[in-house]
Design an enzyme around this catalytic site. Structure first.
Site, PDB file in Angstrom:
ATOM      1  N   TYR A 197       0.844  -1.188   0.000  1.00 46.91           N
ATOM      2  CA  TYR A 197       0.000   0.000   0.000  1.00 46.91           C
ATOM      3  C   TYR A 197       0.885   1.245   0.000  1.00 46.91           C
ATOM      4  O   TYR A 197       1.773   1.393   0.834  1.00 46.91           O
ATOM      5  CB  TYR A 197      -0.931   0.022   1.213  1.00 46.91           C
ATOM      6  CG  TYR A 197      -2.039   1.032   1.043  1.00 46.91           C
ATOM      7  CD1 TYR A 197      -3.212   0.677   0.416  1.00 46.91           C
ATOM      8  CD2 TYR A 197      -1.889   2.343   1.459  1.00 46.91           C
ATOM      9  CE1 TYR A 197      -4.227   1.596   0.224  1.00 46.91           C
ATOM     10  CE2 TYR A 197      -2.891   3.268   1.260  1.00 46.91           C
ATOM     11  CZ  TYR A 197      -4.060   2.896   0.641  1.00 46.91           C
ATOM     12  OH  TYR A 197      -5.058   3.807   0.434  1.00 46.91           O
ATOM     13  N   TYR A 214      -5.290   5.528  -8.121  1.00 43.37           N
ATOM     14  CA  TYR A 214      -5.517   5.543  -6.675  1.00 43.37           C
ATOM     15  C   TYR A 214      -6.912   5.022  -6.383  1.00 43.37           C
ATOM     16  O   TYR A 214      -7.898   5.736  -6.491  1.00 43.37           O
ATOM     17  CB  TYR A 214      -5.351   6.978  -6.159  1.00 43.37           C
ATOM     18  CG  TYR A 214      -5.624   7.170  -4.687  1.00 43.37           C
ATOM     19  CD1 TYR A 214      -4.894   6.480  -3.720  1.00 43.37           C
ATOM     20  CD2 TYR A 214      -6.593   8.065  -4.240  1.00 43.37           C
ATOM     21  CE1 TYR A 214      -5.123   6.674  -2.370  1.00 43.37           C
ATOM     22  CE2 TYR A 214      -6.838   8.273  -2.890  1.00 43.37           C
ATOM     23  CZ  TYR A 214      -6.093   7.566  -1.963  1.00 43.37           C
ATOM     24  OH  TYR A 214      -6.328   7.767  -0.617  1.00 43.37           O
TER      25      TYR A 214
END
Lengths: 137, 398
Positions: B297, B347
């Site tokens: 992440y 994103y």
């Protein structure tokens, strides 16, 4: 006190009133659990360590160290005319961490872990902000 | 059932993946992107809409389908749901939804559960950060939370800058180290047809990008994208006969250590990743050296660095030197964020690493496919390093 202060001025609420009142007296006040004696910040009615609701406000030493800091370049209302500004997280001697900033130290001399002491900045007639300055003692 | 959860290994699989039109795409709301992603995932899996009997929804900053996901359900005409919920632990949510979906199909609560994230915060002629500014905790102007705006601590960037600075001060981590992560991800993005930024980037470009909140440059920060990603989780025995090669779920875990905001509680440099990893790796029966591909992440470059340390790819304090030699880049020893990640590709919160993990586990990465992809690690991070989640994927059922 300044007539040109443009940054947001925080308002006390029921749970934080003693903190803001203390700052006006130039005292750094924190909640402390009467059962397990843990200091806590932010102020809350229940101790996160032992869940006791028996609590008292006590005066903290005002000493701490700089836990970390940032230099903000984005523009926000009240800050936009000042250019980049720093903001700090101060780890108090009693343990809790508080958001603030460091005064009287050139920006390029601000260092993580530097010793600090509370400075009470009267930003309006009824609000004092707790900032920090270098503690060279 | 023992404490490791080993009997859950490879009992569920990801059988469908759908990625909507993505990036600077205007004129649609989040529900549109969610629906497009789900429709593509169902087609990818070779299912019909009637086969979908579970729906888990992670709304972004845009509202998505009303409370509990019922708006999205009705928009799509999903009339066969045995499982429906809206969930949110920030960027950790994608892996978390997959975990609840996996447990549900393993235990017979549902057969094919769709997990979806969609968001549409970007508007034409507005900065990408506009939708996220003011989301930093806490922002109320009164009470103790009023101290944050009083000192100018606004938006998420401010908080991650604090975390990154703390790591730099404690361990000697530098902007060159963060830059190495951004550069490596851009190299991968160049090979991903749907990545938003595929143009070359050097370490000099990184240093030349404007400051957002020092020590974070613009190129330390994730993109903001409009779009949606959906995945379908099915029982492993059903997955064998479906359209795509299954991405078996070998291990899963979460870690939420809490933040007491005081001495001795350094969640900025010691995240919930070790807790999450411990459960996931025990279930998968793997060690850190078994990981072939990492999808970490990356809301910021720093998040990747601290994740590498907290999983034990290197020792605490050594994340900077670990990434500096190109290890994460194409041809490196630890291929990481092989689609370009959230820094260069798109994103979609935790769906970005998860979607690329599925592509790599299936062997469908095209030019960017990593040869050895037996164990693919996907990490999720939410809040200000408050939440962590782990999924271990593999093309193998044991």
């Amino acid at each position: 006190m300044s007539d040109t202060y443009t940054r947001p001025i925080p308002q006390a609420d029921e749970e934080s009133r003693e903190f803001y009142d203390g700052a006006r007296r130039h005292e750094l006040m924190l909640m402390r659990c009467k059962d397990c004696r843990a200091w806590r910040l932010p102020s809350r009615p229940r101790c996160p360590d032992c869940w006791s609701t028996d609590t008292a406000w006590e005066k903290a030493s005002g000493r701490g160290t700089l836990y970390s800091f940032g230099v903000m370049h984005q523009k926000f209302p009240g800050f936009s005319e000042d250019g980049p500004y720093h903001y700090a997280i101060v780890e108090l001697e009693e343990g809790p961490r508080i958001v603030s900033n460091v005064v009287g130290v050139p920006d390029d001399e601000i260092r993580v872990d530097m010793p600090l002491v509370a400075y009470f900045d009267d930003v309006s007639d009824d609000t004092t902000l707790v900032r920090f300055m270098s503690d060279k003692s | 059932m023992d404490a490791t959860g080993r009997e859950l290994k490879a009992r569920a699989a990801i059988t469908g993946l759908g990625i909507s039109e993505m990036g600077r795409v205007y004129g649609h709301d989040a529900q549109h992107f969610a629906a497009e992603a789900i429709q593509r995932a169902v087609a990818d899996a070779g299912l019909r809409k009637e086969d979908i009997d579970g729906l888990l929804v992670n709304p972004g900053v845009s509202a998505l389908g009303g409370m509990g996901g019922v708006g999205l359900q009705n928009y799509l005409g999903l009339t066969n749901l045995r499982l429906l919920s809206s969930m949110n632990v920030g960027g950790a949510t994608a892996n978390v939804m997959v975990q609840y979906a996996a447990m549900s199909v393993i235990h017979g609560m549902a057969n094919h559960v769709v997990c979806v994230f969609a968001d549409a915060p970007l508007q034409p002629n507005k900065g990408g950060g506009a939708a996220y500014a003011g989301m930093g905790r806490p922002t109320r102007p009164s009470g103790m939370g009023g101290l944050y705006p009083a000192f100018g601590v606004m938006g998420i960037n401010a908080h991650y800058a604090i975390a990154a600075r703390r790591h730099m001060a404690m361990y000697g981590t530098t902007n060159d180290h963060f830059g190495a992560i951004a550069v490596a991800e851009r190299q991968w993005a160049a090979m991903n047809p749907i990545a938003e930024h595929r143009e070359p980037m050097t370490l000099e470009d990184y240093h030349a990008s404007r400051w957002v909140a020092e020590p974070l440059h613009l190129l330390d920060c994730c993109l903001v994208s409009n779009g949606g990603v959906a995945v379908i989780v099915s029982r492993a025995d059903a997955a064998k006969d479906m359209k795509q090669p299954p991405a078996y779920i070998w291990g899963m875990g979460q870690g939420h250590p809490g933040d007491m905001r005081r001495k001795g509680w350094d969640v900025e440099t010691q995240t919930g990743a070790p807790m999450s990893k411990e459960k996931a790796f025990a279930m998968a029966g793997i060690g850190i050296d078994d990981v072939d591909v990492l999808q970490a992440y990356d809301c910021y470059t720093y998040t990747v660095l601290v994740t590498l340390e907290d999983y034990g790819f290197c020792a605490k304090s050594e994340g900077g030197p670990f990434v500096a030699d190109g290890k994460l880049a194409p041809g490196g020893a630890l291929p990481t964020n092989t689609g370009g990640g959230q820094l260069s590709a798109y994103y979609m919160w935790g769906m970005t690493p998860l979607s690329e993990g599925i592509i790599q586990a299936r062997g469908q990465g095209g030019d960017r496919q990593v040869d050895k992809h037996d164990v693919v690690l996907v990490t999720g991070n939410g809040g200000i390093l408050d939440h962590h989640s782990t999924i271990v994927l593999s093309p193998h059922d044991a």
